[in-house]
Design a protein around this motif. Structure first.
Motif, PDB file in Angstrom:
ATOM      1  N   ASP A 132       0.809  -1.215  -0.049  1.00  0.00           N
ATOM      2  CA  ASP A 132      -0.116  -0.060   0.077  1.00  0.00           C
ATOM      3  C   ASP A 132       0.974   1.305   0.113  1.00  0.00           C
ATOM      4  O   ASP A 132       0.470   2.304  -0.480  1.00  0.00           O
ATOM      5  CB  ASP A 132      -1.073   0.049   1.142  1.00  0.00           C
ATOM      6  CG  ASP A 132      -0.340  -0.137   2.457  1.00  0.00           C
ATOM      7  OD1 ASP A 132       0.437  -1.040   2.585  1.00  0.00           O
ATOM      8  OD2 ASP A 132      -0.835   0.418   3.673  1.00  0.00           O
ATOM      9  N   LEU A 133       2.133   1.143   0.568  1.00  0.00           N
ATOM     10  CA  LEU A 133       3.097   2.158   0.344  1.00  0.00           C
ATOM     11  C   LEU A 133       4.317   1.723  -0.466  1.00  0.00           C
ATOM     12  O   LEU A 133       4.675   0.385  -0.068  1.00  0.00           O
ATOM     13  CB  LEU A 133       3.474   2.585   1.664  1.00  0.00           C
ATOM     14  CG  LEU A 133       2.675   3.417   2.719  1.00  0.00           C
ATOM     15  CD1 LEU A 133       3.440   3.698   4.063  1.00  0.00           C
ATOM     16  CD2 LEU A 133       2.298   4.851   2.152  1.00  0.00           C
ATOM     17  N   VAL A 134       4.579   2.346  -1.186  1.00  0.00           N
ATOM     18  CA  VAL A 134       6.142   1.961  -1.985  1.00  0.00           C
ATOM     19  C   VAL A 134       7.149   3.134  -1.876  1.00  0.00           C
ATOM     20  O   VAL A 134       6.792   3.903  -1.911  1.00  0.00           O
ATOM     21  CB  VAL A 134       5.935   1.383  -3.443  1.00  0.00           C
ATOM     22  CG1 VAL A 134       4.840   0.180  -3.354  1.00  0.00           C
ATOM     23  CG2 VAL A 134       5.467   2.683  -4.289  1.00  0.00           C
ATOM     24  N   PRO A 135       8.525   2.539  -1.701  1.00  0.00           N
ATOM     25  CA  PRO A 135       9.545   3.470  -1.972  1.00  0.00           C
ATOM     26  C   PRO A 135       9.807   4.123  -3.039  1.00  0.00           C
ATOM     27  O   PRO A 135      10.694   4.002  -3.776  1.00  0.00           O
ATOM     28  CB  PRO A 135      10.624   2.646  -1.099  1.00  0.00           C
ATOM     29  CG  PRO A 135      10.365   1.255  -1.657  1.00  0.00           C
ATOM     30  CD  PRO A 135       8.939   1.212  -2.003  1.00  0.00           C
ATOM     31  N   THR A 181      14.101   7.730   7.037  1.00  0.00           N
ATOM     32  CA  THR A 181      14.804   7.337   5.743  1.00  0.00           C
ATOM     33  C   THR A 181      13.926   7.316   4.566  1.00  0.00           C
ATOM     34  O   THR A 181      14.591   7.657   3.565  1.00  0.00           O
ATOM     35  CB  THR A 181      15.685   5.686   5.938  1.00  0.00           C
ATOM     36  OG1 THR A 181      16.590   5.655   4.930  1.00  0.00           O
ATOM     37  CG2 THR A 181      14.595   4.667   5.869  1.00  0.00           C
ATOM     38  N   ASN A 182      12.716   7.117   4.635  1.00  0.00           N
ATOM     39  CA  ASN A 182      11.976   7.334   3.572  1.00  0.00           C
ATOM     40  C   ASN A 182      10.262   7.266   4.130  1.00  0.00           C
ATOM     41  O   ASN A 182      10.274   7.075   5.522  1.00  0.00           O
ATOM     42  CB  ASN A 182      12.010   6.191   2.525  1.00  0.00           C
ATOM     43  CG  ASN A 182      11.769   6.467   1.089  1.00  0.00           C
ATOM     44  OD1 ASN A 182      10.926   7.321   0.809  1.00  0.00           O
ATOM     45  ND2 ASN A 182      12.321   5.495   0.214  1.00  0.00           N
ATOM     46  N   ARG A 183       9.577   7.382   3.044  1.00  0.00           N
ATOM     47  CA  ARG A 183       8.067   7.518   3.681  1.00  0.00           C
ATOM     48  C   ARG A 183       7.820   6.015   4.352  1.00  0.00           C
ATOM     49  O   ARG A 183       8.368   5.156   3.537  1.00  0.00           O
ATOM     50  CB  ARG A 183       7.343   7.883   2.506  1.00  0.00           C
ATOM     51  CG  ARG A 183       5.753   7.724   2.814  1.00  0.00           C
ATOM     52  CD  ARG A 183       4.779   8.580   2.037  1.00  0.00           C
ATOM     53  NE  ARG A 183       5.597   7.982   0.484  1.00  0.00           N
ATOM     54  CZ  ARG A 183       4.655   7.472  -0.357  1.00  0.00           C
ATOM     55  NH1 ARG A 183       3.548   7.487  -0.347  1.00  0.00           N
ATOM     56  NH2 ARG A 183       5.463   7.305  -1.493  1.00  0.00           N
ATOM     57  N   VAL A 224       1.627   7.152   9.185  1.00  0.00           N
ATOM     58  CA  VAL A 224       2.477   7.049   8.102  1.00  0.00           C
ATOM     59  C   VAL A 224       3.227   8.492   8.401  1.00  0.00           C
ATOM     60  O   VAL A 224       2.846   9.420   8.480  1.00  0.00           O
ATOM     61  CB  VAL A 224       1.609   7.219   6.770  1.00  0.00           C
ATOM     62  CG1 VAL A 224       2.637   7.292   5.764  1.00  0.00           C
ATOM     63  CG2 VAL A 224       0.966   5.783   6.933  1.00  0.00           C
ATOM     64  N   VAL A 225       4.625   8.186   8.296  1.00  0.00           N
ATOM     65  CA  VAL A 225       5.609   9.291   8.257  1.00  0.00           C
ATOM     66  C   VAL A 225       6.201   9.770   7.168  1.00  0.00           C
ATOM     67  O   VAL A 225       6.193   8.644   6.252  1.00  0.00           O
ATOM     68  CB  VAL A 225       6.644   8.876   9.524  1.00  0.00           C
ATOM     69  CG1 VAL A 225       6.079   8.894  10.745  1.00  0.00           C
ATOM     70  CG2 VAL A 225       7.481   7.813   8.950  1.00  0.00           C
ATOM     71  N   LYS A 226       6.265  10.992   6.517  1.00  0.00           N
ATOM     72  CA  LYS A 226       7.129  11.311   5.627  1.00  0.00           C
ATOM     73  C   LYS A 226       8.543  11.060   5.728  1.00  0.00           C
ATOM     74  O   LYS A 226       9.112  11.001   6.398  1.00  0.00           O
ATOM     75  CB  LYS A 226       6.908  12.955   5.453  1.00  0.00           C
ATOM     76  CG  LYS A 226       5.491  13.295   4.969  1.00  0.00           C
ATOM     77  CD  LYS A 226       5.219  14.708   4.722  1.00  0.00           C
ATOM     78  CE  LYS A 226       5.486  15.592   6.038  1.00  0.00           C
ATOM     79  NZ  LYS A 226       4.377  16.808   6.098  1.00  0.00           N
TER      80      LYS A 226
END
Ligand code: ZN
Length: 263
Positions: A132-135, A181-183, A224-226
């Motif tokens: 659901d989230l991808v880097p 380090t990433n979302r 969810v963090v940015k």
């Protein structure tokens, strides 16, 4: 058909303990791409004219040629499989001697069962592959400009050999802000026996980052963090010799050098 040969000869070279970025060019009618790697199904995501994913090569992966298979699903349901060779190169890791509080070397019965329970909990997290989230943004160093690359060191605590170092220790004083380090989604935010105050983020595709020994945690599980958001402050909680940030990355369970994800 020509299609099957376009990607057939792809070869990647990777050190033990590294993340291998893979880019597969998009084609007309290509609907989904998945890479089978070490018996795991690793999804790729499309950004512009390429499909991207990352494969994890563990610290203890066998040197030599390993095979991955890219599975390309077309919009008419047709499936095309293409082999990718990943050539794993042996890496020499140093040994470090460390002195810590004896409590972290000769564990009491209660501490041992706690540490085992926590290790099962974190390993279960690392086995999950979410999408659901991808880097789709670049990975960054959690302390901008941070150095200290002791990943993979064979470690001896108070004279006793222990597991190799599965992260990078970044120099930091207590209170130094620690950035994501990433979302990613916070999947763990609590105190653990060895890693002290700990945050784990899920970046998707089986990629997880871990921040350990924090003096303060600023995020809650589930949020969810940015990319770059402050998630806590560096400290000296858990098994440490001095304040620093332990930054770990797992890629489909494999222990990889975090710096191998930073372009
Ligand atoms: Zn460390």
């Amino acid at each position: 058909m020509l299609l099957g040969f376009l990607f057939a000869a792809a070869v990647s070279t990777a050190n033990q303990g590294s993340a291998v970025p893979l880019q597969i060019p998009n084609e007309p009618h290509l609907k989904a791409v998945q890479v089978i790697w070490r018996e795991k199904k690793v999804p790729a995501f499309r950004a512009g004219d390429a499909w991207t994913t990352f494969l994890g090569v563990d610290l203890d992966a066998k040197p030599g040629e390993h095979r991955a298979v890219a599975v390309l699903t077309m919009d008419d349901g047709r499936v095309d499989r293409r082999e990718i060779a990943v050539n794993v190169v042996a890496k020499k890791f140093p040994t470090s001697q460390l002195n810590v509080n004896e409590r972290f070397v000769q564990l009491s019965k209660a501490d041992l069962s706690r540490a085992n329970r926590e290790s099962q909990e974190t390993e279960a997290i690392y086995r999950r592959i979410t999408t659901d989230l991808v880097p789709d943004e670049a990975f960054t160093v959690p302390i901008p400009g941070g150095t200290g690359r002791t990943f993979g060191a064979r470690r001896v605590f108070n004279g006793e050999p222990r597991a190799p170092h599965s992260g990078a220790d970044l120099r930091a004083t207590t209170g130094t802000p620690v950035h994501a380090t990433n979302r990613g989604r916070v999947v763990l935010a609590k105190h653990l026996f060895f890693t002290g105050n700990t945050v784990i983020l899920d970046h998707g595709l089986g990629i997880y980052s871990l921040y350990a020994h924090l003096s303060r945690i600023d995020v809650k599980r589930g949020v969810v963090v940015k990319n770059g958001q402050v998630i806590g402050l560096a400290g000296a909680t858990g098994r440490v010799t001095a304040p620093h940030l332990h930054w770990g990355m797992r890629v489909q369970g494999a222990r990889v050098d975090p710096f191998s994800l930073v372009r």
